[in-house]
Write a protein that holds these residues in place. Structure first.
Motif, PDB file in Angstrom:
ATOM      1  N   GLU A  18       0.800  -1.218   0.000  1.00 14.47           N
ATOM      2  CA  GLU A  18       0.000   0.000   0.000  1.00 14.47           C
ATOM      3  C   GLU A  18       0.837   1.274   0.000  1.00 14.47           C
ATOM      4  O   GLU A  18       0.353   2.325  -0.413  1.00 14.47           O
ATOM      5  N   THR A  29      -5.726  -0.410  -2.994  1.00 12.28           N
ATOM      6  CA  THR A  29      -5.658  -0.728  -1.567  1.00 12.28           C
ATOM      7  C   THR A  29      -6.232  -2.129  -1.354  1.00 12.28           C
ATOM      8  O   THR A  29      -6.890  -2.685  -2.239  1.00 12.28           O
ATOM      9  N   ASP A  31      -8.857  -4.731   0.196  1.00 12.06           N
ATOM     10  CA  ASP A  31     -10.222  -4.839   0.688  1.00 12.06           C
ATOM     11  C   ASP A  31     -10.302  -6.014   1.663  1.00 12.06           C
ATOM     12  O   ASP A  31     -11.047  -5.973   2.623  1.00 12.06           O
ATOM     13  N   ARG A  32      -9.528  -7.060   1.384  1.00  8.66           N
ATOM     14  CA  ARG A  32      -9.410  -8.238   2.249  1.00  8.66           C
ATOM     15  C   ARG A  32      -7.967  -8.707   2.154  1.00  8.66           C
ATOM     16  O   ARG A  32      -7.403  -8.736   1.068  1.00  8.66           O
ATOM     17  N   LYS A  41      -8.721  -3.406  -4.291  1.00  8.71           N
ATOM     18  CA  LYS A  41      -9.674  -2.554  -4.990  1.00  8.71           C
ATOM     19  C   LYS A  41      -8.961  -1.326  -5.537  1.00  8.71           C
ATOM     20  O   LYS A  41      -7.903  -0.944  -5.044  1.00  8.71           O
ATOM     21  N   THR A  97     -15.795   1.268  -8.551  1.00  2.00           N
ATOM     22  CA  THR A  97     -14.594   0.644  -7.991  1.00  2.00           C
ATOM     23  C   THR A  97     -14.396  -0.703  -8.643  1.00  2.00           C
ATOM     24  O   THR A  97     -15.351  -1.449  -8.856  1.00  2.00           O
ATOM     25  N   TYR A  99     -12.515  -4.383  -8.319  1.00  2.00           N
ATOM     26  CA  TYR A  99     -11.966  -5.313  -7.334  1.00  2.00           C
ATOM     27  C   TYR A  99     -11.242  -6.424  -8.080  1.00  2.00           C
ATOM     28  O   TYR A  99     -11.543  -6.695  -9.243  1.00  2.00           O
ATOM     29  N   GLU A 121     -18.637  -3.630  -8.547  1.00  2.00           N
ATOM     30  CA  GLU A 121     -19.433  -3.717  -7.316  1.00  2.00           C
ATOM     31  C   GLU A 121     -20.591  -4.693  -7.439  1.00  2.00           C
ATOM     32  O   GLU A 121     -21.089  -5.205  -6.447  1.00  2.00           O
TER      33      GLU A 121
END
Length: 137
Positions: A18, A29, A31-32, A41, A97, A99, A121
């Motif tokens: 990051e 960044t 997300d999980r 994401k 966004t 992912y 999304e």
């Protein structure tokens, strides 16, 4: 590696990704972020668009490549390098966004095969990739 060692490594790794200049530039960044179960994401922003008004294929390829590296490294303490990445562009994306998630195909000592998928999304697939990665010690 024990749970404390794994936790410390994952915290360090999360920060390494990051805080990297490229991820910051792209807006990527986590997300999980669990061992082998990683989702990243990236905002679909104007600066990543092409002349057709949709996200540039290079930006999509970047998130597909990035999730593979993050997923491999979440499972073991190694560095990796992309050998090849075959990308399929399935649908255009203009907003929202993006992912991405990756699935490790093998447990190679020197070569790792991985599939990745980018989705929006609504869980609609935007692109996929099949990657071959070198495992660096």
């Amino acid at each position: 590696m024990d749970d404390i060692g794994t936790s410390t490594y994952l915290q360090w790794l999360r920060n390494e990704f990051e805080e990297s200049p490229f991820w910051k530039h792209m807006g990527i960044t986590f997300d999980r972020f669990e061992p082998g179960d990683v989702i990243i994401k990236m905002p679909v922003k104007k600066e990543l668009g092409n002349s057709n008004g949709v996200m540039h294929g290079g930006a999509l390829t970047s998130i597909l490549d990035s999730i593979i590296g993050a997923t491999i490294r979440s499972t073991r303490e190694v560095r990796v390098a992309t050998i090849s990445l075959t990308t399929q562009f399935i649908a255009p994306v203009k907003e929202g966004t993006l992912y991405a998630r990756a699935t490790l195909i093998n447990d190679g000592k020197r070569i790792q095969y991985v599939e990745s998928k980018a989705f929006n999304e609504r869980d609609e697939t935007i692109g996929t990739a099949l990657g071959t990665f070198a495992i660096l010690k």
